[in-house]
Design a protein around this motif. Structure first.
Motif, PDB file in Angstrom:
ATOM      1  N   ARG A 164     -55.001 -22.149 -82.411  1.00  0.00           N
ATOM      2  CA  ARG A 164     -56.187 -22.956 -82.728  1.00  0.00           C
ATOM      3  C   ARG A 164     -57.414 -22.066 -82.904  1.00  0.00           C
ATOM      4  O   ARG A 164     -58.226 -22.273 -83.810  1.00  0.00           O
ATOM      5  N   LYS A 166     -57.390 -18.954 -83.820  1.00  0.00           N
ATOM      6  CA  LYS A 166     -57.212 -18.221 -85.075  1.00  0.00           C
ATOM      7  C   LYS A 166     -57.634 -19.095 -86.248  1.00  0.00           C
ATOM      8  O   LYS A 166     -58.360 -18.652 -87.143  1.00  0.00           O
ATOM      9  N   GLN A 167     -57.189 -20.349 -86.205  1.00  0.00           N
ATOM     10  CA  GLN A 167     -57.538 -21.283 -87.278  1.00  0.00           C
ATOM     11  C   GLN A 167     -59.048 -21.484 -87.342  1.00  0.00           C
ATOM     12  O   GLN A 167     -59.644 -21.473 -88.421  1.00  0.00           O
ATOM     13  N   MET A 168     -59.687 -21.655 -86.173  1.00  0.00           N
ATOM     14  CA  MET A 168     -61.141 -21.823 -86.145  1.00  0.00           C
ATOM     15  C   MET A 168     -61.826 -20.574 -86.675  1.00  0.00           C
ATOM     16  O   MET A 168     -62.818 -20.665 -87.425  1.00  0.00           O
ATOM     17  N   GLN A 170     -60.633 -18.461 -88.853  1.00  0.00           N
ATOM     18  CA  GLN A 170     -60.474 -18.423 -90.308  1.00  0.00           C
ATOM     19  C   GLN A 170     -61.419 -19.412 -90.994  1.00  0.00           C
ATOM     20  O   GLN A 170     -62.011 -19.100 -92.036  1.00  0.00           O
ATOM     21  N   GLU A 171     -61.573 -20.602 -90.392  1.00  0.00           N
ATOM     22  CA  GLU A 171     -62.497 -21.591 -90.973  1.00  0.00           C
ATOM     23  C   GLU A 171     -63.937 -21.091 -90.920  1.00  0.00           C
ATOM     24  O   GLU A 171     -64.701 -21.289 -91.870  1.00  0.00           O
ATOM     25  N   ILE A 172     -64.306 -20.435 -89.823  1.00  0.00           N
ATOM     26  CA  ILE A 172     -65.658 -19.867 -89.721  1.00  0.00           C
ATOM     27  C   ILE A 172     -65.839 -18.790 -90.777  1.00  0.00           C
ATOM     28  O   ILE A 172     -66.882 -18.705 -91.441  1.00  0.00           O
ATOM     29  N   ASN A 174     -64.261 -18.554 -93.651  1.00  0.00           N
ATOM     30  CA  ASN A 174     -64.377 -19.231 -94.954  1.00  0.00           C
ATOM     31  C   ASN A 174     -65.770 -19.813 -95.148  1.00  0.00           C
ATOM     32  O   ASN A 174     -66.358 -19.721 -96.230  1.00  0.00           O
ATOM     33  N   GLU A 175     -66.299 -20.435 -94.103  1.00  0.00           N
ATOM     34  CA  GLU A 175     -67.642 -21.013 -94.171  1.00  0.00           C
ATOM     35  C   GLU A 175     -68.687 -19.945 -94.438  1.00  0.00           C
ATOM     36  O   GLU A 175     -69.614 -20.140 -95.239  1.00  0.00           O
ATOM     37  N   GLU A 178     -68.541 -18.903 -98.024  1.00  0.00           N
ATOM     38  CA  GLU A 178     -69.207 -19.890 -98.872  1.00  0.00           C
ATOM     39  C   GLU A 178     -70.717 -19.785 -98.772  1.00  0.00           C
ATOM     40  O   GLU A 178     -71.432 -19.874 -99.759  1.00  0.00           O
TER      41      GLU A 178
END
Length: 180
Positions: A164, A166-168, A170-172, A174-175, A178
Motif C-alpha cells: 500500500r 509503495k502504491q501511495m 507511486q501515486e504521489i 505521478n501527481e 503532473e
C-alpha cells in the motif's frame, strides 16, 4: 573511542564462571578420594558471590546503556541474551555447588569442551524454557507450527502495508509529475 566496560566486565564474569566450574570439579574429585575440602568450599562460595555481583553490575550497565541510547536496541537485545545465558550458567553452578559430592555431567561436559574455554555456547548446559517444559515432541511441534503461522500472518500483514505504501508513493510520484 574508549573500550566498552560492559564487554570487559562480561569477559571477566565468564572467566569467574569457568573458574567456579573448575573448582567444583576439583572439590568433587577430592571428595571422591575421601579428602576434606573446606578451603575449596569457601573459595567457591566467594567466587559465587563475586559472580552474582558481576551479573548485577552487567544488568545495571546494560540498563544504563539502553536507557541513554548509548547502544542500539538490537545490540541491547544481543547483550541481554548473553546476560541471560550467564544467569542460567550461574543457576547451574549454584545447583552443582549445593549438590556436594555428586558431580553433575553438566559441569564435567563444560570442562571437557574446548568451546567452553573460548566462551562458545553449549546448548546442553541450559535449562528447558518454561513454555516447553513437560510437553511431548508432538506438542512442541504443534506449538512451533502455531508460532510459524502467527509469524506468517504478521509477515502477510506487513507485506500488504508495504505494498500500500509503495502504491501511495507511486501515486504521489505521478501527481508530482503532473504538477511539474
Amino acid at each position: 573511542m574508549a573500550p566498552d566496560p560492559w564487554f570487559s566486565t562480561y569477559d571477566s564474569t565468564c572467566q569467574i564462571a569457568q573458574e567456579i566450574a573448575e573448582k567444583i570439579q576439583q572439590r568433587n574429585q577430592y571428595e571422591r578420594k575421601g579428602e576434606k575440602t573446606p578451603k575449596l568450599t569457601v573459595t567457591i562460595r566467594a567466587l559465587l558471590q563475586n559472580l552474582k555481583e558481576k551479573i548485577a553490575l552487567l544488568k545495571d550497565l546494560l540498563l544504563r546503556a539502553v536507557s541513554t541510547h548509548q547502544i542500539t536496541q538490537l545490540e541491547g537485545d544481543r547483550r541481554q541474551n548473553l546476560l541471560d545465558d550467564l544467569v542460567t550458567r550461574e543457576r547451574l553452578l549454584l545447583a552443582s555447588f549445593k549438590n556436594e559430592g555428586a558431580e553433575p555431567d553438566l559441569i564435567r561436559s563444560s570442562l571437557m569442551k574446548e568451546e567452553a574455554k573460548r566462551g562458545a555456547r553449549n546448548p546442553w548446559l541450559f535449562e528447558e524454557p518454561e513454555e516447553t517444559r513437560g510437553l511431548g515432541f508432538d506438542e512442541i511441534r504443534q506449538q512451533q507450527q502455531r508460532i510459524i503461522q502467527e509469524q506468517d500472518a504478521g509477515l502477510d500483514a506487513l507485506s500488504s502495508i508495504i505494498s500500500r505504501q509503495k502504491q501511495m508513493g507511486q501515486e504521489i510520484g505521478n501527481e508530482l509529475d503532473e504538477q511539474n
